[in-house]
Each structure stands twice: as C-alpha cells, then as structure tokens.
Scaffold this motif. Sequence first.
Motif, PDB file in Angstrom:
ATOM      1  N   ASP A 126      12.655  66.687  -0.619  1.00 29.16           N
ATOM      2  CA  ASP A 126      13.429  67.516  -1.494  1.00 29.16           C
ATOM      3  C   ASP A 126      12.416  68.076  -2.712  1.00 29.16           C
ATOM      4  OD1 ASP A 126      15.714  67.778  -0.100  1.00 29.16           O
ATOM      5  OD2 ASP A 126      16.728  66.162  -1.007  1.00 29.16           O
ATOM      6  N   LYS A 127      11.730  67.009  -3.253  1.00 28.32           N
ATOM      7  CA  LYS A 127      11.170  67.308  -4.333  1.00 28.32           C
ATOM      8  C   LYS A 127       9.668  68.133  -4.204  1.00 28.32           C
ATOM      9  CE  LYS A 127       8.572  65.000  -8.304  1.00 28.32           C
ATOM     10  NZ  LYS A 127       8.302  63.641  -9.059  1.00 28.32           N
ATOM     11  N   TYR A 128       8.964  67.881  -3.239  1.00 27.91           N
ATOM     12  CA  TYR A 128       7.821  68.729  -3.055  1.00 27.91           C
ATOM     13  C   TYR A 128       7.843  69.667  -2.140  1.00 27.91           C
ATOM     14  CZ  TYR A 128       5.736  64.872  -5.787  1.00 27.91           C
ATOM     15  OH  TYR A 128       5.318  63.938  -6.944  1.00 27.91           O
ATOM     16  N   TYR A 129       8.975  69.713  -1.051  1.00 27.67           N
ATOM     17  CA  TYR A 129       9.119  70.853  -0.129  1.00 27.67           C
ATOM     18  C   TYR A 129      10.435  71.731  -0.013  1.00 27.67           C
ATOM     19  CZ  TYR A 129       5.455  67.783   1.349  1.00 27.67           C
ATOM     20  OH  TYR A 129       4.026  67.093   1.195  1.00 27.67           O
ATOM     21  N   GLY A 130      11.225  71.422  -0.878  1.00 29.81           N
ATOM     22  CA  GLY A 130      12.592  72.068  -0.942  1.00 29.81           C
ATOM     23  C   GLY A 130      13.258  71.774   0.227  1.00 29.81           C
TER      24      GLY A 130
ATOM     25  N   ARG B 284       1.200  66.818  -2.209  1.00 28.09           N
ATOM     26  CA  ARG B 284       1.890  67.578  -1.321  1.00 28.09           C
ATOM     27  C   ARG B 284       1.276  67.639   0.055  1.00 28.09           C
ATOM     28  NH1 ARG B 284       2.655  69.648  -6.475  1.00 28.09           N
ATOM     29  NH2 ARG B 284       4.709  70.258  -6.801  1.00 28.09           N
TER      30      ARG B 284
ATOM     31  N   ASP C 290      15.076  79.424  -1.749  1.00 23.75           N
ATOM     32  CA  ASP C 290      14.683  78.910  -2.933  1.00 23.75           C
ATOM     33  C   ASP C 290      13.766  77.912  -2.816  1.00 23.75           C
ATOM     34  OD1 ASP C 290      16.972  80.228  -4.070  1.00 23.75           O
ATOM     35  OD2 ASP C 290      18.424  78.716  -3.382  1.00 23.75           O
ATOM     36  N   ARG C 291      12.972  77.735  -1.590  1.00 23.52           N
ATOM     37  CA  ARG C 291      11.935  76.831  -1.371  1.00 23.52           C
ATOM     38  C   ARG C 291      10.679  77.365  -2.166  1.00 23.52           C
ATOM     39  NH1 ARG C 291      13.597  75.779   4.952  1.00 23.52           N
ATOM     40  NH2 ARG C 291      15.313  74.222   4.676  1.00 23.52           N
ATOM     41  N   PRO C 292       9.716  76.362  -2.590  1.00 24.23           N
ATOM     42  CA  PRO C 292       8.415  76.689  -3.078  1.00 24.23           C
ATOM     43  C   PRO C 292       7.594  77.420  -1.901  1.00 24.23           C
ATOM     44  CG  PRO C 292       8.941  74.359  -3.389  1.00 24.23           C
ATOM     45  CD  PRO C 292       9.983  74.938  -2.490  1.00 24.23           C
ATOM     46  N   ARG C 293       6.796  78.419  -2.493  1.00 23.08           N
ATOM     47  CA  ARG C 293       6.114  79.102  -1.654  1.00 23.08           C
ATOM     48  C   ARG C 293       5.309  78.412  -0.777  1.00 23.08           C
ATOM     49  NH1 ARG C 293       2.293  84.337  -3.758  1.00 23.08           N
ATOM     50  NH2 ARG C 293       1.684  84.921  -1.699  1.00 23.08           N
ATOM     51  N   ASN C 294       4.887  78.806   0.368  1.00 22.95           N
ATOM     52  CA  ASN C 294       3.903  78.175   1.187  1.00 22.95           C
ATOM     53  C   ASN C 294       4.427  76.502   1.441  1.00 22.95           C
ATOM     54  OD1 ASN C 294       2.471  80.562   1.638  1.00 22.95           O
ATOM     55  ND2 ASN C 294       1.347  80.062  -0.177  1.00 22.95           N
ATOM     56  N   ALA C 295       5.733  76.298   1.119  1.00 21.81           N
ATOM     57  CA  ALA C 295       6.047  74.795   1.508  1.00 21.81           C
ATOM     58  C   ALA C 295       6.065  74.515   2.893  1.00 21.81           C
ATOM     59  CB  ALA C 295       7.374  74.674   0.779  1.00 21.81           C
TER      60      ALA C 295
END
Length: 560
Positions: free
Chosen positions: A386-390, A524, A397-402
Amino acid sequence: MIHQKYVDDYITAYKMGAIKLNKERIMLMNYLEKYVLNNDNLYFDEERINDYITFTEKWFFPTVMYQRFLAAFIFLYDSTTDDVYYDEHFWVVGRGAGKNGTISSLSAFLISQLNGIAGYNGSIVANSEDQAKTSITEIYDTVETNPVLKSSFNANKSQTEGLATHSIVKYQTSNGKTKDGLRDGFVVFDEIHQYQDDSGVSVYESGLGKRPQSRQFELGSDGYVRDGYLDNKKEIALQVMQGELPPDTMFPFWCKLDSEDEIDDESMWEKANPMLSKPLTSYGKTLFRKIKKDYLKLQSEPSKREEFLTKRMNLPLIDLEKSVAPYEQVKATNKPIPMDKLEGREAIGSLDFASLRDFAACGLTFKMDGKVYFVSHQFARKKFVDKYYGYSANPSDRPRNAAPIGEWEEQGLMTILDTETIAPEKVVNWFVAMREKYSIKKIVIDNFRADVLRKFFVDAGFELDVINNPTAIDGLLAPRIEDGFAANKFIWGDNPLLRWNTQNVLVTIDSKGNKKYGKKEERRRKTDGFKAFEYGEYRVDDLNDFDPEESLEFLNGLDF
C-alpha cells in the motif's frame, strides 16, 4: 635528430604498415619525433642497449621488436646531466605480452657487472607476495640451471645479488609501511591495475634518487579499479604525449584496442598485445592460438567478454554497473512450463526472506532436457505494498510507474498478507504443498533468516542448505547466470513479477572482476524473486536430468 637502430626499426615498421598501433602509441610516435628524437642533447647508450639485448637473448628469451624498442629508451641519457632521460617508464600491455619475462631479464641485467653500478639495488613490488615473487623465482631458476651465471649471481627464492656490483634485487609487497630508508636504484611496480591509489608505492618512490640513474617501472594489463593508480598514470601519459607536461616526465607505452568493435577482427589484436605483431615468434604463435581459443569461447560464454576486453585487449568497461542481462534475454524466459512433465521430478527449493515486513520469495528449480525451469511464488505485506505501490488505491491515484501488485496477485504470482509480519508458516506451507507434486531435495536459504526459519522447516521434514556468505556466491554464480540467459536456458513461464525482480538487480564489479548482485533502488525495486532463483542455481548441479516415469518403465522392463 638522434637515431638508434631499434627505435628506427619500430617507427619505420609502423610507417610502412608492417605493424598496427593504437591511437595512444601513434601519439607516442609523434611525441617522440617532436620532443625527444630531435633533442641533440640526448644520446642512446648503444653499449648498454646491446649488452642488455644480448644478455636477455642468451639467458632468458628471444626478444621481439617492441621489447628492443622499449630497451632503447631505458638507456637514453641526457648529456647535460649525465643521467637517464626517463626515470619513469609506464608500460600497459595485454596479458601474455611477456611482461614478467622482461622484468626478470631487466632486473638481473641492472644488478650485473654489465650495468656496472655499485649498490644498484632493486625492488619488485606487487599487491600479492606470489605475484611479486614471480620474477625473483624466474631469475633464481635461470641462475641455478646455468653454471656460468652462478659465477656472477648469488640467487635464492627471495632475492638475487649481483656479485660484481654488490647489488640486490628482491621482491616486496605494496604494503610499504616498514620500507622507510630504502636506497633502491630501481623499482618495478607490477600489476598496477590492482592499486587503489599511490599509498602502497609512495614509500618505494621516495627511496629512489639516492643512487645514480634511478628508474621506476610501472607495468601491467588493465583492470577493474577505476579512478585509481592506473587511471591516474594514464592521465599523466596523455598529458606528456600532448605536450602538456615536460617530455621527460614519463615514457608511456600504452597498448589497447581503439574500440570494442575491433575485438572481432583478430588482425587488430596486436594493438593491445605487441607480442602479436608479425613476424610471430614461436611464443607469439602459441599466445595467438590461446587468445583465439579464449575469443571463440565468448560465443558460448559471453560472461567472459568483459574479462577478455579488460585483460587481453586493455579496453575495460567504463561503467562497472549493469543489469543481470539484456531485457530481451530476460523476456526470453517467458516460455510455457510443462508442469505435467515436471511432476514427480527432483527439485531444489530456494527462499529469499530478507525482511519479515515486506517481501518473501519462494521457488523450485528443475532440470529437464538441458533447460532450467523455475517455478516461484512471492508473499508481501499489505501495508508495505500500500505504502510503496498504492496497492489498495484506485488505479488513477497510484504512484506513477508503480509496480502492478494487484495484477500480479490476480495472476497467482503472489499472495498479499494483511498481517504485521510475514509468518514463516506461510512460506513453509507453500513448500509443503509443492512437495505433494515434486521431490524437493533440499531448500536453500541465506544465513540472514536461517535461525528464525530453521525450526519451521525441520519440523516440516525439510533439509535446509544455508549459504553462510551470500555475497560470495554472487561472483561464483554470475558467469553461469549470465551465460544461461544468453543461451536461453532459463524458463520461468509468463512471470512478469520475476522479470521485474531481475531488472531491478544492479550488478557491480569489484577490483578483482567479481560481480555482486545488489539493488537499483533499496525500497521500491524488489529483487527477492531473482535472489530465490540465484539460490536455486547454487545447487542446481545436485539435480538429475531424467524422467522418473521413464526410469520406472526401464526397471519394470528388466528381467531379474
């Protein structure tokens, strides 16, 4: 202009196209003609040059053109000072160019009555005692097998004395802490590619100048230490040849390929190794065959390419950080795994469980029909992903390129655990389930979590194989893994998670050429799946490549 036969021969051979030179040696030719050979205050000591060549060819080995060329500049003098013009000689030649033989014959000559300087002591310095003793041992062997030399030298396996001059040459290591007060006439620094800096040589250098005609020689092939002693000397060599430093600062003889493309043209190899210039001696012919064999092996063992370029061709990698394999080779692992054919076969289990709070990777390694199959599954904590990859967030809403953790979970490649830690029972139970289909010989883990996990695996009836030094096996396994990727030997099925793990690995190369598997980013970009794969490779040779059903059919067909 001043002239000397061996110098003229070498320059003429280049100008007539009889030998090929790299751009640095072409610079050397131009520099010599512009700054040195037109200086009428300089002169070659023909007697010493010829005595050295005769001495070498009678007692040690036949010389070739480049060795005679170098010898001439050892005995180049300045008439205004009656001292040697070059007190520093920098020679970088490809492996096998006769470096140690030259050290041996030159050292013996310099302490002999032919050189004629009393108390002209010498040190041969290297990082290791074994390397430093190479030439001392060769001198000893030469003296011991020739009664005539015994009357001129007192030799043993630690030093040799020239009886007429009371000069001694001995071996030393580059740990110069206890060598203050040396009064050497010459010092040879061997295998300079291994020196991180000048801390191991400064004591020896400070001992020079107390005897007439002091000289230091810096020799070696190239290596993996960047921004160290060798690279610093290369910079000085370039400045000398470009006229930015005084001409007598250094005599630079630097052999290498001009580009990586030239590796595939054997006629260019003499640029890196002057022993390969024509006409070849019998030694040169043997050396060429050896290098050719090494080159041909690169087709099936591409992991040796870096060493071949670095040591044979003096063209080291500038960037010593790289990926495990080109992505095309990693993608080639995406071939179906014949699960039905693997059933009942032997497997090596492996586990990377670096942290109880983020990821754990399990795997089984199989051998079949010359291929290596790897079946894997990973576990991750929900709070971590959850913290690093959404993981739980909306896709927008996930981090880009997660990393697409949810997709990999849906594919069955991993299990997400909503717990505070990854319980050891989870990974043990995965292996227990796999044991119902496959014959798991042992499970390989590293020593980081061995104490925590041992009881759980032993209670479940598994044999553990603990790797006590995981970093050390990186260097051991890197050639096998690199060659396996190049040969499309590894089959992982459609496992984007494992491919992602592999692309996250940062390969670094240490000063001895050993590779280490690290991470391109600490938190990550996880590498757990690749490490589990590597641990399986550690014991893959324990597996038999045969079908148990075929073996049973064979046994049933026998008439006892």
